[in-house]
Scaffold this active site. Structure first.
Site, mmCIF file in Angstrom:
data_model
loop_
_atom_site.group_PDB
_atom_site.id
_atom_site.type_symbol
_atom_site.label_atom_id
_atom_site.label_comp_id
_atom_site.label_asym_id
_atom_site.label_seq_id
_atom_site.Cartn_x
_atom_site.Cartn_y
_atom_site.Cartn_z
ATOM 1 N N SER A 45 0.850 -1.186 0.000
ATOM 2 C CA SER A 45 0.000 0.000 0.000
ATOM 3 C C SER A 45 0.887 1.237 0.000
ATOM 4 O O SER A 45 2.114 1.128 0.005
ATOM 5 C CB SER A 45 -0.891 0.010 1.240
ATOM 6 O OG SER A 45 -0.092 0.322 2.368
ATOM 7 N N LYS A 46 0.240 2.383 0.040
ATOM 8 C CA LYS A 46 0.966 3.658 0.018
ATOM 9 C C LYS A 46 2.022 3.733 1.115
ATOM 10 O O LYS A 46 3.023 4.413 0.968
ATOM 11 C CB LYS A 46 -0.018 4.810 0.233
ATOM 12 C CG LYS A 46 -0.687 5.244 -1.040
ATOM 13 C CD LYS A 46 -1.394 6.558 -0.807
ATOM 14 C CE LYS A 46 -2.503 6.745 -1.812
ATOM 15 N NZ LYS A 46 -3.515 7.662 -1.393
#
Ligand code: GLU
Length: 463
Positions: free
Chosen positions: A238-239
């Protein structure tokens, strides 16, 4: 004929995971001489944006993932979903459900307190109740209560789910938009998709989709669920793990060849091959060689691949790619020939096109050397030697060979070693201790500018 699709929801940028799914679907279609379809699943009206559609299209174009059909948009197919929902209703394979949100919330809460799995209880399934006034119903699917939904996943093997585990899912929301499962089923059907290749976060949806397809009495496609991608810490990518947007890599000056090569190896392999082209990927691609366990995202490996592709890239292509980075830095562009030579000198020494632009800074402007280098190299002893060299350089025809000769002769005349002079010279002209061969660098910077920088710097030396 094989037909695959990539079906992103336009709710953000094109990320590494999505791009890999797209690549696998694309490679499988190309390998089998089939077709690859792009479909935008934009029925989540709150989260879908035009900007994100554009980001997906740009990302695919940059990676060279060309599609034969589409982009299709689900929002342009609403009447088709509604028509099929009507048909299922009239055949008794679906029903209208008038349960309000509050009612369903209460049901879920009761189930939770009783330690049960929250699921719709089918209260409108066979109901003869008069529908409440003023409520627009949803349409639910009559999931069979008996039997199993079974499929042979091309990555995971046989998967079987008892139908009594599944509840009556919503097909159409009250605003007339289809839910993900219903939209996908009709799209895959209408578009003639033979192989559904997607992330395994959807594996739980597949039995529901199969049940709907069975109710429609149509052929069921084959499924291949690709294990997800994890960050270095073992959590889903994810980010938090840094750059996961494909365009971020483009903007940093990664080459699409490198990203494609990297994505292909993320959960798939062909023997020990690490470096291969898009054509080789198509030739070798095989769903059976997809790993069953999740892949780990490793940015260092991507950088390593990028460095490889930079090294072998042709200078004209690199010159084009680096130009916007140079303009952004407000450098005035050199002539084409010089730009090609700069690119050629630096491309083996950097990881990205952006780094190439950074590394080329001293070709365009004088750079002040850091204090530590100045103290180390700008000494009173070397000063007269440099003064001598500057005088000689001022008299020569400006060519790499002649520059080299002058440095050598100066060195031997003063009984020094080549680096004794080359290092201060390099630091004076470029501000850096590491550059390509100094004669090549000086030649490109040009006579006048080199002499100007040398004279300026010599003034700062201790006496
Ligand atoms: N729109 C879905 C997603 O972005 C695609 C699911 C599918 O490929 O069926 O996750």
């Amino acid at each position: 004929m094989v037909k695959t699709r990539f079906a992103p929801s336009p709710t953000g940028y094109l990320h590494i995971g999505g791009a890999r799914t797209a690549l696998f679907s694309w490679a499988f279609a190309r390998k089998h001489g089939g077709k690859f379809v792009l479909r935008i699943e934009d029925t989540d009206l709150e989260r879908s944006t035009q900007q994100s559609v554009q980001a997906i299209l740009d990302g695919m174009a940059w990676l060279g993932l060309d599609y034969d059909e589409g982009p299709y948009y689900q929002m342009q197919r609403l009447s088709r979903y509604q028509e099929v929902a009507e048909r299922l209703l009239s055949q008794g394979l679906a029903y209208r459900c008038y349960a309000s949100k509050e009612e369903l919330d209460t049901l879920r809460e009761q189930q939770r307190l009783a330690g049960l799995k929250p699921r719709y209880d089918g209260r409108w399934r066979d109901s003869r109740q008069t529908p409440p006034a003023g409520v627009t119903p949803v349409v639910r699917f009559k999931t069979p209560r008996e039997g199993y939904a079974v499929f042979d996943d091309l990555v995971k093997g046989k998967i079987s789910v008892a139908n009594h585990e599944l509840d009556d899912l919503v097909l159409l929301r009250s605003d007339g938009t289809p839910t993900y499962n219903f939209g996908v089923v009709l799209d895959d059907l209408d578009m003639g998709i033979t192989h559904v290749i997607r992330g395994d976060d959807h594996v739980n949806n597949t039995p529901r989709q199969i049940n709907i397809l069975k109710a429609l009495g149509v052929t069921i496609p084959q499924y291949a669920h690709v294990p997800m991608i994890l960050g270095a810490d073992g959590e889903r990518l994810s980010k938090r793990h840094g750059a996961v947007s494909v365009m971020h890599y483009r903007d940093q000056g990664y080459l699409p060849e490198a990203l494609i090569n990297y994505l292909a190896r993320l959960g798939w392999s062909h023997g020990d091959e690490e470096i291969f082209s898009q054509e080789q990927l198509v030739e070798w691609f095989d769903l059976a060689a997809i790993n069953r366990s999740p892949a780990k995202f490793n940015p260092e490996k991507l950088t390593w691949l990028n460095q490889h592709y930079l090294k072998v890239a042709n200078d004209i292509q690199l010159a084009e790619l680096v130009t916007p980075f140079l303009l952004e830095r407000k450098y005035s562009l050199p002539g084409e020939e010089n730009l090609l030579r700069i690119v050629n000198l630096l491309k083996e020494r950097v990881n990205t096109v952006e780094e190439l632009a950074d590394a080329s800074a001293y070709f365009f402007q004088a750079i002040e050397a850091p204090e530590a280098l100045r103290t180390q190299y700008f000494t009173a002893e070397i000063r007269p030697v440099l003064a001598y060299l500057i005088d000689r350089l001022a008299q020569i025809e400006w060519k790499r060979q002649t520059i080299h000769q002058e440095i050598k002769q100066t060195v031997s005349f003063h009984k020094l070693k080549f680096p004794n002079l080359a290092m201060p010279l390099r630091v004076m002209v470029t501000g850096a201790a590491h550059t390509p061969a100094i004669d090549a660098v000086l030649e490109l910077i040009g006579k006048e500018e080199t002499l100007r920088r040398l004279r300026d710097q010599l003034n700062t030396f201790p006496q």
